[in-house]
Design an enzyme around this catalytic site. Sequence first.
Site, PDB file in Angstrom:
ATOM      1  N   VAL A 168       1.047  -1.094  -0.182  1.00  0.00           N
ATOM      2  CA  VAL A 168      -0.054   0.068  -0.018  1.00  0.00           C
ATOM      3  C   VAL A 168       1.003   1.394   0.017  1.00  0.00           C
ATOM      4  O   VAL A 168       0.272   2.348   0.073  1.00  0.00           O
ATOM      5  CB  VAL A 168      -0.747  -0.135   1.229  1.00  0.00           C
ATOM      6  CG1 VAL A 168      -1.991  -1.267   1.245  1.00  0.00           C
ATOM      7  CG2 VAL A 168      -0.191  -0.012   2.536  1.00  0.00           C
TER       8      VAL A 168
ATOM      9  N   HIS B 149      -4.143  -4.243  -2.268  1.00  0.00           N
ATOM     10  CA  HIS B 149      -4.692  -4.137  -0.943  1.00  0.00           C
ATOM     11  C   HIS B 149      -5.011  -2.538  -0.724  1.00  0.00           C
ATOM     12  O   HIS B 149      -5.055  -2.235   0.499  1.00  0.00           O
ATOM     13  CB  HIS B 149      -3.733  -4.812  -0.142  1.00  0.00           C
ATOM     14  CG  HIS B 149      -3.725  -6.200  -0.175  1.00  0.00           C
ATOM     15  ND1 HIS B 149      -2.535  -6.962   0.326  1.00  0.00           N
ATOM     16  CD2 HIS B 149      -4.409  -7.137  -0.999  1.00  0.00           C
ATOM     17  CE1 HIS B 149      -2.834  -8.334  -0.013  1.00  0.00           C
ATOM     18  NE2 HIS B 149      -3.908  -8.613  -0.709  1.00  0.00           N
TER      19      HIS B 149
ATOM     20  N   CYS C  24     -20.708  13.936   0.479  1.00  0.00           N
ATOM     21  CA  CYS C  24     -22.009  13.549   1.302  1.00  0.00           C
ATOM     22  C   CYS C  24     -21.674  13.638   2.541  1.00  0.00           C
ATOM     23  O   CYS C  24     -22.765  13.260   3.538  1.00  0.00           O
ATOM     24  CB  CYS C  24     -22.148  12.212   0.673  1.00  0.00           C
ATOM     25  SG  CYS C  24     -21.223  10.870   1.400  1.00  0.00           S
TER      26      CYS C  24
END
Length: 237
Positions: free
Chosen positions: A90, A108, A143
């Site tokens: 990552v 991942h 949102c």
Amino acid sequence: MARVIILSGAGISAESGISTFRENDGLWEEYDVAVVCNYDSLQNNEKLTVEFYDKRRAELKDKKPNHAHKVIAKLKEKYKDDIAVITQNVDNLFEKAGISHTDLIHLHGFMTEVRCQNEQCNLIFDIGYKNQKDAFNGKCPTCSVKLRPNIVFFGESAPKYAELYKELNDCELFVVIGTSGYVINTDSLVVYAESSILNNLEPSEAIYDALYSKVLYKPATRAIDEIAEDIQEFLNR
Ligand code: APR
């Protein structure tokens, strides 16, 4: 589809100073990785999990790609569509070595990204090396639902595995660098390719190395030039 897959794991970044998962060198001793990297912990112990990833993200800032990342970046530049660079890592060391993020498959997730927890929204934001709460106050700017690390936790599905399996259909040379094989069973994938190379520091109980055409037990930075030569010879034949 690419003819060559280079699948890497934590071992390729070890010489850049990023701790691997299954070698106990004390770097992550404050945390039980099996706990904080678990989806259950994200739900029930969010503070600890977010703190763990904040620290790992901040540490990445000064980490530099090593010779292995750089050689792979050059190969990718030269043989763009013939090589698929796929990583379980990552970190952003392949990107720092020059591979564009969109030319890589991060199975991942990606440490510098956060994702909206609202599955209908699911937007991803690159926050660099910041703490999660310092990016948009920890909330999705679209949102307002909480953000989370864009990491595949233990116990979650990994949507990018579909891309790995797709690439395997046309794979002729399968190169494995720096993974113990405990999470991705590389033995089950190597059978797809006519030829293969395995490079790890040492044998792993999860890998049956007799299945691989060539096995190199040495640091990736010392194995990579030979691996690159083999890949070029393979692609030029
Ligand atoms: N060069 C090459 N290989 C190395 C080096 C090095 N310098 N240092 C260590 N290795 C090898 C080890 O021999 C070992 O086989 O890298 C491997 C590291 O194994 P793991 O720590 O298990 O890492 P990895 O296989 O990438 O883990 C897979 O597990 O925790 C999850 O999601 C996480 O992506 C991670 C996944």
